[in-house]
Write an enzyme that holds these catalytic residues in place. Structure first.
Site, short mmCIF file in Angstrom:
data_model
loop_
_atom_site.label_atom_id
_atom_site.label_comp_id
_atom_site.label_asym_id
_atom_site.label_seq_id
_atom_site.Cartn_x
_atom_site.Cartn_y
_atom_site.Cartn_z
CG HIS A 78 24.47 14.63 10.24
ND1 HIS A 78 23.75 14.46 11.40
CD2 HIS A 78 25.65 14.01 10.44
CE1 HIS A 78 24.46 13.76 12.27
NE2 HIS A 78 25.62 13.48 11.72
CG ASP A 197 26.93 12.45 15.69
OD1 ASP A 197 26.89 12.99 14.58
OD2 ASP A 197 26.78 11.22 15.86
CD GLU A 231 25.15 10.44 9.91
OE1 GLU A 231 26.10 9.63 9.88
OE2 GLU A 231 24.52 10.70 10.96
CD GLU A 232 22.90 10.65 14.07
OE1 GLU A 232 23.06 9.42 14.10
OE2 GLU A 232 23.74 11.45 14.51
CG ASP A 252 29.20 12.65 11.55
OD1 ASP A 252 28.88 13.02 12.69
OD2 ASP A 252 28.41 12.07 10.78
#
Length: 394
Positions: A78, A197, A231-232, A252
């Site tokens: 992501h 990330d 994703e977050e 990830d």
């Protein structure tokens, strides 16, 4: 391109460093990711890999492989990051913000930010500060202030002192606030930045795909790449996966902290996270590949964690799922990883893409007879398949 036995590939480490820094420099809080997806698409195009984009912004590409089995695999990463959104224009000319994604205001304090208004040609910068930011004014009360998003505000780098001044700048509720990363790569190989990330994961995946293309290696089965953008906020890989995908490996950040086995200079294989265990067979297959080829890989289990794999399964993906990571210290805070860990991760991905599916024939179809299930690893099981009566009961 010709297929061959899985083997380590030459990685373009300068490419990894360059792509990582360029990704980090592109602001991409969840909900505002068009720019970074264009960048990833251009990087793939330069490798000769075409891509498509879904309505919701997820990018899909693939390295074609033989279609004899009828089943594919997917690597998922992501590009979206944590960030903020303007909640309210304050009477003092500053901004109240809500977080995008799950992160603490403790680590937002002091962050330099960019505020995105609807005027695309205007750049507005600022900084997140606690409400009590001056020791000369508040003395010891500075240290007594608690932690929370209601206790911080954005100081805008413009001569504004009230709500009207903010509106004159074009600022309004709903504007995105990106925490600037300030990336640094030290001489010893540490990478320090916000938003490792998952931008470090994206850089490692692109490096692995580049190594496959440069070496002229055909993947064992068609390898899809899905780059998600939400994703977050919990639903990244909920769409965009090819229906032929039988294995999903999410890439990830791995948690480096007391009580965890992950290291910054190694790749991580997550065995479970806050959602539950990952696929028994796929995780152990990845561990076996790493061991056979000398990839530095550690196993770990994460408590307060979920990834694209969770959203894919929850959305109904009928596939085995696993999670590979790169060790990150202070995740969602002042993050740090090491280039060695990214190298190990990229190499493991190359080896995985060259390897067959865990169960090539079985996983070619979404279901099959119990007697044909090939695993002897699930206890207790017998080569003859199911017998009359419960196994283990005389």
């Amino acid at each position: 391109m010709t297929a061959r036995k899985p083997q380590p590939l030459k990685l373009d480490l300068e490419y990894l460093r360059q792509v990582l820094v360029e990704l980090l420099e592109i602001p991409s809080p969840s909900g505002r990711t068009d720019h970074i997806q264009q960048y990833v698409g251009e990087r793939l195009s330069a490798l000769g890999i075409s891509s498509t984009l879904t309505r919701r912004g997820a990018l899909s590409a693939c390295l074609p492989g033989p279609r004899s089995t009828g089943a594919d695999r997917a690597v998922v990463v992501h590009t979206d990051t944590i960030g903020g959104m303007v909640k309210r224009l304050k009477e003092n000319g500053r901004l109240e913000i809500n977080p995008i994604g799950t992160h603490s205001a403790r680590f937002a304090e002091g962050a330099h930010v960019r505020i995105f208004t609807d005027d695309l040609d205007r750049v507005i910068t600022g900084q997140v500060l606690p409400l009590k930011a001056s020791g000369h004014r508040y003395n010891e009360a500075v240290d007594l202030q608690g932690v929370g998003w209601e206790l911080v505000e954005v100081r805008v780098d413009e001569p504004v002192h009230d709500e009207a001044g903010l509106r004159a700048l074009g600022v309004d509720a709903g504007d995105f606030v990106a925490l600037l990363p300030n990336p640094t790569i030290t001489p010893s190989g540490y990478v320090k930045s916000r938003h490792l990330d998952d931008k470090a994961g994206v850089a490692a995946v692109l490096t692995a795909f580049k190594a496959m293309v440069d070496a002229g290696v055909t993947p064992a089965v068609t390898a899809h790449l899905l780059v998600t953008v939400t994703e977050e906020i919990g639903h990244g890989a909920s769409h965009g996966l090819d229906p032929d995908v039988a294995e999903i490996v999410s890439v990830d950040a791995a948690v480096v902290a007391p009580g965890q086995q992950s290291r910054e200079n190694a790749a991580t294989l997550a065995m479970g996270d806050g959602v539950g265990p990952f696929d028994y067979h796929l995780t152990r297959n990845l561990a076996s590949i790493a061991k056979e080829h000398g990839v530095d890989l550690v196993r770990d289990v994460f408590d307060y964690y979920r990834s694209d794999a969770a959203s894919a399964v929850e959305a109904g993906a009928h596939a085995r799922v696993a999670l590979l990571g790169f060790g990150v210290d202070a995740t969602h805070g002042h993050e740090r990883t090491h280039l060695d860990g990214l190298h190990h991760l990229a190499q493991l991905l190359c080896l995985y893409l060259q390897s067959p599916l865990v169960f090539p024939e079985w996983d070619a179809e979404p279901e099959g007879d119990l007697a044909d299930f090939p695993s002897l690893a699930v206890q207790p099981a017998h080569e003859e398949g199911p017998r009359e009566g419960p196994i283990g009961v005389e």
